[in-house]
Design a protein around this motif. Sequence first.
Motif, mmCIF file in Angstrom:
data_model
loop_
_atom_site.group_PDB
_atom_site.id
_atom_site.type_symbol
_atom_site.label_atom_id
_atom_site.label_comp_id
_atom_site.label_asym_id
_atom_site.label_seq_id
_atom_site.Cartn_x
_atom_site.Cartn_y
_atom_site.Cartn_z
ATOM 1 N N ILE A 1 19.564 39.619 66.714
ATOM 2 C CA ILE A 1 20.249 40.781 66.983
ATOM 3 C C ILE A 1 19.958 41.413 68.475
ATOM 4 O O ILE A 1 20.392 42.319 68.800
ATOM 5 C CB ILE A 1 19.806 41.947 66.161
ATOM 6 C CG1 ILE A 1 18.294 42.454 66.187
ATOM 7 C CG2 ILE A 1 20.218 41.789 64.698
ATOM 8 C CD1 ILE A 1 18.055 43.737 65.196
ATOM 9 N N SER B 1 25.652 34.309 63.944
ATOM 10 C CA SER B 1 26.051 35.439 63.081
ATOM 11 C C SER B 1 27.922 35.332 63.296
ATOM 12 O O SER B 1 28.441 35.713 62.359
ATOM 13 C CB SER B 1 25.781 36.843 63.773
ATOM 14 O OG SER B 1 24.558 37.029 63.387
ATOM 15 N N THR C 1 15.086 37.564 63.257
ATOM 16 C CA THR C 1 15.934 38.847 63.235
ATOM 17 C C THR C 1 15.966 39.445 64.642
ATOM 18 O O THR C 1 17.136 39.729 65.102
ATOM 19 C CB THR C 1 15.484 39.670 62.210
ATOM 20 O OG1 THR C 1 15.468 38.992 60.879
ATOM 21 C CG2 THR C 1 16.430 40.798 62.257
ATOM 22 N N GLY D 1 33.316 38.323 56.022
ATOM 23 C CA GLY D 1 32.831 39.098 54.925
ATOM 24 C C GLY D 1 31.340 38.693 54.567
ATOM 25 O O GLY D 1 30.796 39.253 53.500
ATOM 26 N N VAL D 2 30.828 37.605 55.056
ATOM 27 C CA VAL D 2 29.715 37.110 54.912
ATOM 28 C C VAL D 2 28.431 37.676 55.862
ATOM 29 O O VAL D 2 28.780 37.607 57.196
ATOM 30 C CB VAL D 2 29.609 35.412 54.751
ATOM 31 C CG1 VAL D 2 28.288 34.985 54.264
ATOM 32 C CG2 VAL D 2 30.623 34.957 53.562
ATOM 33 N N LYS D 3 27.420 37.971 55.316
ATOM 34 C CA LYS D 3 26.214 38.467 56.234
ATOM 35 C C LYS D 3 25.078 37.530 55.731
ATOM 36 O O LYS D 3 24.697 37.113 54.469
ATOM 37 C CB LYS D 3 25.978 39.662 55.836
ATOM 38 C CG LYS D 3 27.167 40.877 56.432
ATOM 39 C CD LYS D 3 26.744 42.105 56.389
ATOM 40 C CE LYS D 3 27.978 42.965 56.594
ATOM 41 N NZ LYS D 3 28.154 43.466 57.815
ATOM 42 N N PHE D 4 24.006 37.418 56.668
ATOM 43 C CA PHE D 4 22.890 36.799 56.301
ATOM 44 C C PHE D 4 22.002 37.830 55.268
ATOM 45 O O PHE D 4 22.122 38.970 55.433
ATOM 46 C CB PHE D 4 21.894 36.647 57.668
ATOM 47 C CG PHE D 4 22.419 35.640 58.451
ATOM 48 C CD1 PHE D 4 22.443 34.290 58.149
ATOM 49 C CD2 PHE D 4 22.856 35.857 59.836
ATOM 50 C CE1 PHE D 4 23.060 33.160 58.863
ATOM 51 C CE2 PHE D 4 23.334 34.873 60.562
ATOM 52 C CZ PHE D 4 23.304 33.560 60.190
ATOM 53 N N THR D 5 21.254 37.191 54.442
ATOM 54 C CA THR D 5 20.378 38.002 53.360
ATOM 55 C C THR D 5 19.075 37.644 53.449
ATOM 56 O O THR D 5 18.200 38.053 52.642
ATOM 57 C CB THR D 5 21.269 37.702 52.016
ATOM 58 O OG1 THR D 5 21.127 36.346 51.565
ATOM 59 C CG2 THR D 5 22.465 37.881 51.789
ATOM 60 N N LEU E 1 29.652 32.494 60.692
ATOM 61 C CA LEU E 1 29.422 33.060 59.195
ATOM 62 C C LEU E 1 31.066 33.377 58.939
ATOM 63 O O LEU E 1 31.771 34.030 59.521
ATOM 64 C CB LEU E 1 28.760 34.296 58.891
ATOM 65 C CG LEU E 1 27.459 34.083 59.053
ATOM 66 C CD1 LEU E 1 26.532 35.486 58.869
ATOM 67 C CD2 LEU E 1 26.834 33.153 57.912
ATOM 68 N N GLN F 1 19.544 29.563 55.203
ATOM 69 C CA GLN F 1 19.947 30.449 56.093
ATOM 70 C C GLN F 1 19.308 30.172 57.649
ATOM 71 O O GLN F 1 19.823 30.016 58.568
ATOM 72 C CB GLN F 1 19.627 31.837 55.653
ATOM 73 C CG GLN F 1 20.620 32.052 54.502
ATOM 74 C CD GLN F 1 20.440 33.666 54.134
ATOM 75 O OE1 GLN F 1 20.754 34.606 54.843
ATOM 76 N NE2 GLN F 1 19.812 33.794 52.780
ATOM 77 N N ASN G 1 26.589 31.713 68.487
ATOM 78 C CA ASN G 1 25.929 32.733 67.930
ATOM 79 C C ASN G 1 25.964 32.349 66.346
ATOM 80 O O ASN G 1 27.017 32.484 65.789
ATOM 81 C CB ASN G 1 26.628 34.155 68.259
ATOM 82 C CG ASN G 1 26.123 35.180 67.640
ATOM 83 O OD1 ASN G 1 25.431 35.383 66.527
ATOM 84 N ND2 ASN G 1 26.328 36.509 68.185
#
Length: 92
Positions: free
Chosen positions: A90, A51, A86, A57-61, A54, A36, A49
């Motif tokens: 954001i 984010s 993070t 429907g996919v998010k960073f975990t 992606l 990631q 960006n």
Amino acid sequence: MNYQALQLAAEQVIAAIDKTKPSCVSVDVLASIKRQMEFICKHAAAGDNPSAELPAGVKFTYAVLASRELTSPDELTLQAKINEVTRLLIGV
């Protein structure tokens, strides 16, 4: 978003993972976080960006994995580097 700072922060996480293998974290978790960070680094370097890049429907975990797995004093240094990624991602 400061893409240069984000790229540098992600690179620092990658370097920390490569240098220090925390004793209580599974190799799979570290590999996932590293992948990631590589994704974030790649897109930040391109001025995109991460984010937004992606799939739908996919998010960073990585943050969830890190908060669950990184608990020892040595691992908290890596956690702090991840928290910086993070924060930059954001825009806080």
